[in-house]
Design a protein around this motif. Structure first.
Motif, PDB file in Angstrom:
ATOM      1  N   ASP A 217      27.733 115.171  48.140  1.00 32.01           N
ATOM      2  CA  ASP A 217      28.761 115.678  49.072  1.00 32.01           C
ATOM      3  C   ASP A 217      29.325 114.560  49.936  1.00 32.01           C
ATOM      4  N   THR A 218      28.435 113.634  50.345  1.00 30.66           N
ATOM      5  CA  THR A 218      28.904 112.546  51.223  1.00 30.66           C
ATOM      6  C   THR A 218      29.853 111.618  50.463  1.00 30.66           C
ATOM      7  N   THR A 219      29.618 111.452  49.159  1.00 34.20           N
ATOM      8  CA  THR A 219      30.511 110.605  48.349  1.00 34.20           C
ATOM      9  C   THR A 219      31.871 111.269  48.207  1.00 34.20           C
ATOM     10  N   LEU A 220      31.867 112.585  47.939  1.00 35.47           N
ATOM     11  CA  LEU A 220      33.132 113.310  47.803  1.00 35.47           C
ATOM     12  C   LEU A 220      33.910 113.268  49.124  1.00 35.47           C
ATOM     13  N   GLU A 221      33.191 113.454  50.211  1.00 37.12           N
ATOM     14  CA  GLU A 221      33.821 113.427  51.547  1.00 37.12           C
ATOM     15  C   GLU A 221      34.471 112.060  51.798  1.00 37.12           C
ATOM     16  N   LEU A 222      33.753 111.012  51.432  1.00 39.30           N
ATOM     17  CA  LEU A 222      34.289 109.648  51.580  1.00 39.30           C
ATOM     18  C   LEU A 222      35.589 109.501  50.774  1.00 39.30           C
ATOM     19  N   CYS A 223      35.576 110.005  49.535  1.00 41.88           N
ATOM     20  CA  CYS A 223      36.776 109.905  48.689  1.00 41.88           C
ATOM     21  C   CYS A 223      37.955 110.623  49.326  1.00 41.88           C
ATOM     22  N   ARG A 224      37.680 111.792  49.908  1.00 42.89           N
ATOM     23  CA  ARG A 224      38.757 112.565  50.543  1.00 42.89           C
ATOM     24  C   ARG A 224      39.377 111.808  51.708  1.00 42.89           C
ATOM     25  N   LYS A 225      38.568 110.985  52.364  1.00 40.83           N
ATOM     26  CA  LYS A 225      39.079 110.246  53.529  1.00 40.83           C
ATOM     27  C   LYS A 225      39.661 108.891  53.145  1.00 40.83           C
ATOM     28  N   SER A 226      39.631 108.573  51.845  1.00 46.21           N
ATOM     29  CA  SER A 226      40.056 107.237  51.419  1.00 46.21           C
ATOM     30  C   SER A 226      41.485 107.265  50.876  1.00 46.21           C
ATOM     31  N   ASP A 227      42.098 106.081  50.828  1.00 48.15           N
ATOM     32  CA  ASP A 227      43.456 105.959  50.281  1.00 48.15           C
ATOM     33  C   ASP A 227      43.416 105.868  48.765  1.00 48.15           C
ATOM     34  N   SER A 228      42.300 105.404  48.216  1.00 52.01           N
ATOM     35  CA  SER A 228      42.132 105.320  46.766  1.00 52.01           C
ATOM     36  C   SER A 228      40.660 105.145  46.427  1.00 52.01           C
ATOM     37  N   ILE A 229      40.356 105.371  45.159  1.00 60.30           N
ATOM     38  CA  ILE A 229      38.972 105.232  44.701  1.00 60.30           C
ATOM     39  C   ILE A 229      38.901 104.114  43.657  1.00 60.30           C
ATOM     40  N   LEU A 230      37.996 103.197  43.895  1.00 56.98           N
ATOM     41  CA  LEU A 230      37.694 102.183  42.882  1.00 56.98           C
ATOM     42  C   LEU A 230      36.374 102.621  42.253  1.00 56.98           C
ATOM     43  N   PHE A 231      36.423 102.890  40.955  1.00 54.50           N
ATOM     44  CA  PHE A 231      35.290 103.513  40.270  1.00 54.50           C
ATOM     45  C   PHE A 231      34.738 102.572  39.205  1.00 54.50           C
ATOM     46  N   GLY A 232      33.417 102.551  39.042  1.00 52.08           N
ATOM     47  CA  GLY A 232      32.792 101.762  37.982  1.00 52.08           C
ATOM     48  C   GLY A 232      32.719 102.603  36.724  1.00 52.08           C
ATOM     49  N   SER A 233      31.535 103.025  36.353  1.00 50.05           N
ATOM     50  CA  SER A 233      31.405 104.016  35.283  1.00 50.05           C
ATOM     51  C   SER A 233      30.078 104.733  35.455  1.00 50.05           C
ATOM     52  N   VAL A 234      29.987 105.913  34.845  1.00 49.60           N
ATOM     53  CA  VAL A 234      28.775 106.717  35.008  1.00 49.60           C
ATOM     54  C   VAL A 234      28.253 107.203  33.669  1.00 49.60           C
ATOM     55  N   GLY A 235      26.957 107.501  33.656  1.00 47.11           N
ATOM     56  CA  GLY A 235      26.329 108.055  32.460  1.00 47.11           C
ATOM     57  C   GLY A 235      25.329 107.082  31.879  1.00 47.11           C
ATOM     58  N   LEU A 236      24.134 107.607  31.603  1.00 45.20           N
ATOM     59  CA  LEU A 236      23.105 106.812  30.929  1.00 45.20           C
ATOM     60  C   LEU A 236      22.494 107.738  29.885  1.00 45.20           C
ATOM     61  N   PRO A 237      22.852 107.534  28.611  1.00 41.18           N
ATOM     62  CA  PRO A 237      22.462 108.501  27.579  1.00 41.18           C
ATOM     63  C   PRO A 237      20.955 108.738  27.506  1.00 41.18           C
ATOM     64  N   ASP A 238      20.156 107.742  27.906  1.00 35.90           N
ATOM     65  CA  ASP A 238      18.705 107.901  27.774  1.00 35.90           C
ATOM     66  C   ASP A 238      18.047 108.600  28.964  1.00 35.90           C
ATOM     67  N   ARG A 239      18.806 108.834  30.032  1.00 36.69           N
ATOM     68  CA  ARG A 239      18.192 109.494  31.189  1.00 36.69           C
ATOM     69  C   ARG A 239      18.016 110.988  30.898  1.00 36.69           C
ATOM     70  N   ASP A 240      17.072 111.578  31.555  1.00 34.36           N
ATOM     71  CA  ASP A 240      16.665 112.975  31.453  1.00 34.36           C
ATOM     72  C   ASP A 240      17.561 113.913  30.628  1.00 34.36           C
ATOM     73  N   PRO A 241      17.184 114.148  29.349  1.00 27.22           N
ATOM     74  CA  PRO A 241      18.015 115.003  28.500  1.00 27.22           C
ATOM     75  C   PRO A 241      17.954 116.484  28.882  1.00 27.22           C
ATOM     76  N   THR A 242      17.025 116.847  29.795  1.00 27.98           N
ATOM     77  CA  THR A 242      16.894 118.275  30.137  1.00 27.98           C
ATOM     78  C   THR A 242      17.950 118.720  31.155  1.00 27.98           C
ATOM     79  N   ILE A 243      18.610 117.767  31.784  1.00 31.54           N
ATOM     80  CA  ILE A 243      19.635 118.154  32.774  1.00 31.54           C
ATOM     81  C   ILE A 243      20.823 118.798  32.059  1.00 31.54           C
ATOM     82  N   PRO A 244      21.248 120.005  32.502  1.00 34.38           N
ATOM     83  CA  PRO A 244      22.343 120.679  31.803  1.00 34.38           C
ATOM     84  C   PRO A 244      23.640 119.856  31.818  1.00 34.38           C
ATOM     85  N   LYS A 245      24.445 120.038  30.751  1.00 34.92           N
ATOM     86  CA  LYS A 245      25.681 119.266  30.557  1.00 34.92           C
ATOM     87  C   LYS A 245      26.563 119.230  31.806  1.00 34.92           C
ATOM     88  N   GLU A 246      26.700 120.411  32.432  1.00 34.57           N
ATOM     89  CA  GLU A 246      27.642 120.461  33.561  1.00 34.57           C
ATOM     90  C   GLU A 246      27.137 119.717  34.804  1.00 34.57           C
TER      91      GLU A 246
END
Ligand code: NAD
Length: 370
Positions: A60-89
């Protein structure tokens, strides 16, 4: 010179994200100094880093920061080997990336593809087809067309026979706003727009062509041509040097931007911008490299930071109109490559002038060249 402070959210994410983001911020700080600009940069966790820090891919704090920002500089997300039990969404690709795209109504995707002449070896096309260099900007509509049109369903029509329906739908305002983005981008480049459609078969194509033609009247300095998508795909391989800006609806842009991307030789060279609303002379944007988290090389100082650094240049140009500062970054990247510096993904042992360097050294050189 600008007295405004630009407020940026820097979300590095996972894998190589933090490494390439560090270099991008280094370059941004160099630009800040050279052009007397002010950037208020706040870093925040996203992706698996968000899950580890706050139990959610987009805290929530990250989303809040984005809302207060003029733009977002984003890296990338996702690690295929991390916990496969977490639901897709709840996984980062959906819970962070798609959520942010939706939250900020990012309707225009810009993917510049530039082949530097020193990297000709990495391009799958012959030197003859590369001509004096490939430099294409694919402008893709991101929120309409076949991917979102209703009805969208799969139904049974008779025993053993299913029917799947996707709907391609565009309205005049949707086409107008993406066309304006393409023509404005062309004004900053070689002043040519090739509008891609399938007007010979699709109703959507006819409307697309009409609306783009009407919008073009506002930009008499930009040449407009229309091209059917099948021919566009072929021409990208046969004579990519003919293109400046390619304007595409969502699905055609998805396909053609990846086809064009192959010409640059490495994912590590490809930045991207996704634009949302314009407020005054500023446009909210989301800037990220086209590649992913590259877990195979993460944490080893091997990643190419250029895609992330060029994403900063896109931000300066398309969100803040700081064209001189954006050009300075582009030029510094060109200089670093011309001087022979290569990360592993763009290195060729056949090039006697090439010197293999790490993520940090490449970032240092580009920052010094700004
Ligand atoms: P990837 O783009 O991470 O890697 C594909 C290949 O390209 C790898 O060999 C990698 O080493 C190389 N590569 C990518 N960026 C590079 C760079 N900057 N420098 C040098 N080499 C680079 O794709 P993948 O392996 O299919 O996906 C890994 C993870 O990233 C997955 O979890 C995927 O979902 C995620 N992903 C995220 C985004 C995003 O955040 N926008 C985009 C694509 C993939």
């Amino acid at each position: 010179m600008s007295s405004k402070t630009f407020k940026l959210a820097a979300l590095a994410g996972d894998g190589i994200g933090p490494e390439v983001m560090r270099e991008a911020i280094k370059v941004l700080r160099a630009v800040e100094k050279r052009f007397s600009l002010q950037f208020d940069i706040t870093e925040a966790p996203v992706g698996w880093a968000g899950i580890d820090a706050a139990g959610k891919a987009l805290p929530d704090t990250t989303l809040e920061l984005c809302r207060k920002s003029d733009s977002i500089l984003f890296g990338s997300v996702g690690l295929p080997d991390r916990d496969p039990t977490i639901p897709k969404e709840e996984r980062p690709e959906r819970a962070a990336l798609l959520r942010l795209r939706k939250e900020f109504s990012l309707f225009a995707n810009l993917r510049p593809v530039k082949l530097y002449k020193q990297l000709a070896h990495a391009c799958p096309l012959s030197l003859e087809r590369q001509g004096n260099g490939i430099d294409v900007l694919v402008v893709r509509e991101l929120t309409g067309g076949m991917y979102f049109g209703q009805p969208k369903k799969t139904e049974q029509v008779s025993p053993g026979v299913m029917r799947a329906i996707d709907t391609m739908v565009y309205t005049t305002p949707e086409i107008e706003r993406i066309a304006h983005v393409a023509f404005k981008a062309a004004q900053l480049r070689r002043k040519k727009v090739t509008s891609i459609d399938k007007a010979n078969v699709l109703e959507n194509g006819v409307l697309w062509r009409d609306v783009v033609t009407t919008v073009s009247k506002h930009y008499p300095d930009v040449a407009l041509e229309h091209m059917f998508v099948d021919n566009g795909a072929m021409q990208l391989m046969l004579k990519p040097t003919q293109f400046d800006v390619m304007l595409c609806e969502n699905m055609f842009g998805d396909i053609l931007s990846d086809e064009a991307a192959a010409l640059a030789g490495s994912l590590g060279m490809l930045p991207s911008a996704s634009l949302g609303a314009t407020n005054g002379n500023q446009t909210f944007g989301f800037y990220e490299p086209a590649g992913g988290t590259a877990p195979d090389i993460a944490g080893k100082n091997l990643a190419n930071p250029i895609a992330q650094i060029l994403s900063v240049a896109l931000m300066l140009r398309y969100s803040f109109g700081l064209n001189d500062a954006a050009n300075a970054i582009d030029d510094a990247v060109t200089k670093a490559i011309a001087s022979g510096l290569r990360t592993g993904d763009i290195y060729s042992a056949a090039d006697a002038t090439a010197k293999k360097v790490g993520t940090r050294e490449m970032g240092d050189a580009i920052a010094a060249g700004v």
